[in-house]
Write an enzyme that holds these catalytic residues in place. Structure first.
Site, PDB file in Angstrom:
ATOM      1  N   SER A 123       8.452  10.154  -9.654  1.00 33.05           N
ATOM      2  CA  SER A 123       7.302   9.782 -10.470  1.00 33.05           C
ATOM      3  C   SER A 123       7.708   9.646 -11.919  1.00 33.05           C
ATOM      4  O   SER A 123       8.528  10.394 -12.427  1.00 33.05           O
ATOM      5  CB  SER A 123       6.205  10.850 -10.354  1.00 33.05           C
ATOM      6  OG  SER A 123       5.199  10.642 -11.311  1.00 33.05           O
ATOM      7  N   ALA A 124       7.086   8.686 -12.618  1.00 31.74           N
ATOM      8  CA  ALA A 124       7.416   8.469 -14.024  1.00 31.74           C
ATOM      9  C   ALA A 124       6.989   9.636 -14.894  1.00 31.74           C
ATOM     10  O   ALA A 124       7.454   9.779 -16.014  1.00 31.74           O
ATOM     11  CB  ALA A 124       6.753   7.174 -14.526  1.00 31.74           C
ATOM     12  N   CYS A 125       6.096  10.496 -14.382  1.00 30.04           N
ATOM     13  CA  CYS A 125       5.656  11.620 -15.206  1.00 30.04           C
ATOM     14  C   CYS A 125       6.368  12.907 -14.813  1.00 30.04           C
ATOM     15  O   CYS A 125       6.031  13.980 -15.308  1.00 30.04           O
ATOM     16  CB  CYS A 125       4.141  11.816 -15.114  1.00 30.04           C
ATOM     17  SG  CYS A 125       3.566  12.398 -13.516  1.00 30.04           S
ATOM     18  N   GLY A 126       7.362  12.817 -13.923  1.00 34.23           N
ATOM     19  CA  GLY A 126       8.154  13.997 -13.609  1.00 34.23           C
ATOM     20  C   GLY A 126       7.453  14.944 -12.652  1.00 34.23           C
ATOM     21  O   GLY A 126       6.497  14.598 -11.962  1.00 34.23           O
ATOM     22  N   CYS A 128       4.990  17.705 -11.722  1.00 35.60           N
ATOM     23  CA  CYS A 128       3.748  18.139 -12.352  1.00 35.60           C
ATOM     24  C   CYS A 128       3.200  19.396 -11.669  1.00 35.60           C
ATOM     25  O   CYS A 128       3.482  19.658 -10.514  1.00 35.60           O
ATOM     26  CB  CYS A 128       2.709  17.024 -12.292  1.00 35.60           C
ATOM     27  SG  CYS A 128       3.203  15.542 -13.184  1.00 35.60           S
TER      28      CYS A 128
END
Length: 290
Positions: A123-126, A128
């Site tokens: 995921s681009a947001c790492g 989570c």
């Protein structure tokens, strides 16, 4: 005949067909170069690959340094003994400038498990979740102290200033950027990359290698959205105010609120939203900058 490998540039030329109203024409264009970068850590005589990222070539040493700092492997530029491109004769010549070796100072130890997530994150947001927030506290990330006070007019000016400095974006239309401003909105530095996290690592790495950390009293502006990892990198660098032209993720907001950061989103024209830390924005009682 010179057979040395050439370092890839930040731009790559291509040929394409443009179709408009049924008419087809051939033309050339410029693309943002995307190449893998492998970061190898040398410590205690051992060499270990700690991350592989797709990036735009350029400022590779800054990217590696910023990444290692953001992940808590190093805490100052003195922790780095040497940064270099790989010169291993067994490596394909085309990849020599896609591998960076970072040699740590003697005696500096690190836990390889800190970096394991970079081999399964997609995921681009790492990664989570609550565990990610707790890990920041376990690493000793301090709450950002009060200040500075930022006027709405200062924030309004940031997107245009960022765009004016995005030379590669103007040429290719396909790059993210991270820009550092002082409390008055004056540009300090900007970095571009196909990956928003890479752009941030390049900027943090620049500040680290220049001895400018922590970045208290500064504003960070990113061209896309603000995610957990963007906020993590800003927190590690001591940035009190983070702005983005798009929306934040839920975890980005949680990071900002837990660690006393100001988070501004949808900064466009003369409007923005404040998701956390409205006390730093010299605006009306609703804190929305309108």
């Amino acid at each position: 005949m010179d057979v040395r490998p050439r370092r890839k540039g930040s731009k790559t030329r291509t040929r394409l067909r443009t179709v408009e109203d049924g008419d087809v024409r051939l033309r050339s264009d410029v693309l943002a170069t995307e190449e893998p970068l492998e970061v190898r850590l040398i410590s205690g005589g051992e060499r270990r690959t700690v991350a592989v990222t797709m990036r735009t070539p350029g400022a590779d040493f800054e990217l590696a340094a910023g990444f290692l700092f953001s992940e808590g492997i190093i805490s100052s530029r003195e922790d780095i003994r040497r940064i270099s491109y790989c010169t291993d004769p067994d490596i394909d010549a085309e990849q020599l400038y896609n591998i960076v070796n970072v040699e740590l100072r003697p005696g500096l130890e690190y836990d390889p498990r800190q970096l394991e997530r970079h081999f399964y994150t997609t995921s681009a947001c790492g990664v989570c979740g609550k565990a990610s927030l707790d890990q920041l506290e376990l690493r000793g990330c301090p709450v950002i102290p009060p200040g500075p006070q930022v006027a709405p007019e200062t924030l309004y000016s940031l997107p245009e200033k960022l765009r004016e400095e995005q030379g590669l974006f103007e040429a290719t239309g396909g790059l993210h950027a991270a820009a550092l401003f002082d409390g008055e909105g004056e540009l300090v530095a900007v970095r571009e990359d196909v990956g928003r996290h890479n752009a941030m690592d390049k900027l943090v790495g620049w500040a680290l290698l220049e001895g400018r950390l922590p970045l208290s009293g500064h504003i960070m502006m990113v061209s896309g959205r603000s995610s957990f990892e963007i906020m993590q990198k800003c927190l590690m660098a001591g940035v009190p105010v983070v702005c983005a032209v798009s929306a934040p993720s839920s975890l980005a907001v949680e990071v900002a609120r837990r660690f006393g950061m100001t988070l501004v989103g949808f900064l466009r024209g003369r409007r923005f939203n404040v998701y956390a830390g409205s006390e730093r924005i010299a605006a009306g009682p609703d804190g929305n900058g309108e």
